[in-house]
Write an enzyme that holds these catalytic residues in place. Sequence first.
Site, mmCIF file in Angstrom:
data_model
loop_
_atom_site.group_PDB
_atom_site.id
_atom_site.type_symbol
_atom_site.label_atom_id
_atom_site.label_comp_id
_atom_site.label_asym_id
_atom_site.label_seq_id
_atom_site.Cartn_x
_atom_site.Cartn_y
_atom_site.Cartn_z
ATOM 1 C CE LYS A 1 72.493 -1.595 -0.409
ATOM 2 N NZ LYS A 1 71.276 -1.956 -1.146
ATOM 3 C CG MET B 1 67.020 6.785 3.556
ATOM 4 S SD MET B 1 67.436 6.278 1.879
ATOM 5 C CE MET B 1 66.448 7.385 0.897
ATOM 6 N N PRO C 1 0.824 -1.211 0.000
ATOM 7 C CG PRO C 1 -0.249 -1.233 2.078
ATOM 8 C CD PRO C 1 0.685 -2.011 1.230
ATOM 9 N N GLY D 1 59.764 -2.004 1.342
ATOM 10 C CA GLY D 1 59.143 -1.150 2.353
ATOM 11 C C GLY D 1 58.503 0.069 1.707
ATOM 12 N N PRO E 1 54.617 1.117 5.414
ATOM 13 C CG PRO E 1 53.575 2.692 6.764
ATOM 14 C CD PRO E 1 53.363 1.873 5.537
ATOM 15 C CB THR F 1 55.481 6.535 0.581
ATOM 16 O OG1 THR F 1 56.882 6.746 0.716
ATOM 17 C CG2 THR F 1 54.730 7.838 0.770
ATOM 18 C CG ASP G 1 64.204 -4.066 0.195
ATOM 19 O OD1 ASP G 1 64.991 -4.835 -0.363
ATOM 20 O OD2 ASP G 1 63.706 -3.061 -0.345
HETATM 21 C C1 LIG Z 1 65.332 3.338 1.137
HETATM 22 S S1 LIG Z 1 64.101 4.349 1.811
HETATM 23 C C2 LIG Z 1 62.683 3.479 1.320
HETATM 24 C C3 LIG Z 1 61.461 4.277 1.348
HETATM 25 C C4 LIG Z 1 60.233 3.484 1.002
HETATM 26 N N1 LIG Z 1 60.278 3.026 -0.340
HETATM 27 C C5 LIG Z 1 58.942 4.272 1.234
HETATM 28 O O1 LIG Z 1 58.214 4.563 0.295
HETATM 29 O O2 LIG Z 1 58.677 4.566 2.403
HETATM 30 C C6 LIG Z 1 64.249 3.988 3.497
HETATM 31 C C7 LIG Z 1 63.880 5.162 4.389
HETATM 32 O O3 LIG Z 1 62.486 5.310 4.471
HETATM 33 C C8 LIG Z 1 62.115 5.820 5.731
HETATM 34 N N2 LIG Z 1 61.230 4.854 6.391
HETATM 35 C C9 LIG Z 1 60.759 3.723 5.882
HETATM 36 N N3 LIG Z 1 59.911 3.120 6.750
HETATM 37 C C10 LIG Z 1 59.864 3.921 7.825
HETATM 38 C C11 LIG Z 1 59.160 3.858 9.055
HETATM 39 N N4 LIG Z 1 58.346 2.839 9.353
HETATM 40 N N5 LIG Z 1 59.343 4.856 9.948
HETATM 41 C C12 LIG Z 1 60.141 5.885 9.666
HETATM 42 N N6 LIG Z 1 60.829 6.005 8.518
HETATM 43 C C13 LIG Z 1 60.686 5.031 7.605
HETATM 44 C C14 LIG Z 1 63.421 5.999 6.506
HETATM 45 O O4 LIG Z 1 63.860 7.303 6.291
HETATM 46 C C15 LIG Z 1 64.299 4.998 5.825
HETATM 47 O O5 LIG Z 1 65.660 5.309 6.016
#
Ligand SMILES: C[S@@+](CC[C@H](N)C(=O)[O-])C[C@H]1O[C@@H](n2cnc3c(N)ncnc32)[C@H](O)[C@@H]1O
Length: 470
Positions: free
Chosen positions: A272, A385, A43, A303, A227, A333, A250
């Site tokens: 590394k 880094m 309805p 990462g 992350p 990232t 990695d």
């Molecule tokens: C080789 S780079 C790789 C970055 C990665 N491809 C990204 O998009 O986050 C590595 C750097 O990312 C940053 N990083 C990655 N993971 C992180 C986290 N959980 N906390 C803080 N810094 C992080 C640091 O500066 C670290 O030395």
Amino acid sequence: MNYLPAFFDLKERPALIVGGGEAAARRLRLLRKAGAKVTVVAPRIGDEIAAAVAEGAATLRQRGFVSGDVNGQTAVFAATGLADVDARVAEAARAVGVPVNVADRAELSSFIVPAIVERDPVVIGISTGGAAPVLASRLREAIERLLPARLGRLADFADTFRTAVKATVPSATSRLRFWDRFFDGPVADQVLAGNETGARERMLTLVNGRGANEPSRGGVAIVGAGPGDPDLLTLRALRLIQRADVVIHDKLVGPGVLDLVRRDAERIYVGKSKGDHSKSQDEINALLAARALAGRRVVRLKGGDPFIFGRGGEEVEYLRRRGIAVELVPGITAALGCAAAVGIPLTHRDHAQAVTLATGQGKDGEPELDWATLAQLNQTLVIYMGVGAAGRIAARLIEHGLEPATPVAVIENGTLPNQKAVYGRLSGLGWLVRRSGIAGPALIVIGRVAALADAATPAIAHEPVRAVAV
Ligand SMILES: C[S@@+](CC[C@H](N)C(=O)[O-])C[C@H]1O[C@@H](n2cnc3c(N)ncnc32)[C@H](O)[C@@H]1O
């Protein structure tokens, strides 16, 4: 088993819904998808049903139910929410042998409607036999997360090649093997990744002759692991990780993410760390190619995001040059993950009109950056880094005009249980890093937005503006 699972073909068949409210509208949505010719008896009707009737997608009999309404129907759905009306509908339908479903009344129904996961033409029905509908919907959510969004496209894609495969692979057993390999192989991966043109070309090679009996080739998915917190993986990353034969990862990919890898999958660590004999990029490239050419499904797990300071581009180029199928899966990232973890909005209408991601690593320790461009107060600068060179970075920015009192945040192991964040001013950045013992992986966030972090304000307020410490 209390109920037999079955799928009704209701295309162009008459189906009746009794009721005009929300439950009836849900039934109507389903029946429209199934292509049924729907009649609604009620309805009063809500907006959704009224719109469907106006579009011609359902016929409305705007009145109360009479038992004759069930005659000639393929299926009947009672959804009035009125116990006596629903019971009358069920009784009338049963009397003429028409299957009937009563919303939320399994005891009156001759069939029940399962929770559904839909990737048309793939449909999965989940039922607890009416015992625990909430559990059914939990299961549905879990399955939704597992199944790729383009699963239906994959089914359609396979369908378009069925005749061709039948013609080129006449033996039923070989055909079975062919399809097994197809669904496990790079062509299916390409379809799921949305590259149907590439998949079609490859499939044609497979089907047209030599391909059908060729040993299968693997492929590589370059996957961003985010992350660190496994909950921050994308759905596609999770699916690929769980299907991978080989995972090459990695250092930044944490144990929480690696726990999701299949137990029988080969895991290769190529990160590394100090004192380790780590693999060079050339060795990693060669390893990826060798495993893929051996027919393995390889996930290269990185990462964060593979294309943000991740050398993902080099790996893609190397593999594509060798004709190896590569799929790319972005990840969150570190800048986005860490900022969210501490409550820093990277852009803000009042404080930051741009965000720059920069590396703090240079050939001789100091990064070669365009300091004048980076030293702007109305933007956010995120340094990856950079903790080793934090003092020098601060000094260069101040030299190029950035306010020494600009707020900064340093976030170590962002999103992980051992996350640590400290806050201060640009002039004291080097000291802040040293004092807090932060060694990485860590990010430096420079800009007014750093003062907006959940825990930043008191820390910044009590931090004296100091001379630059390098
Ligand atoms: C080789 S780079 C790789 C970055 C990665 N491809 C990204 O998009 O986050 C590595 C750097 O990312 C940053 N990083 C990655 N993971 C992180 C986290 N959980 N906390 C803080 N810094 C992080 C640091 O500066 C670290 O030395």
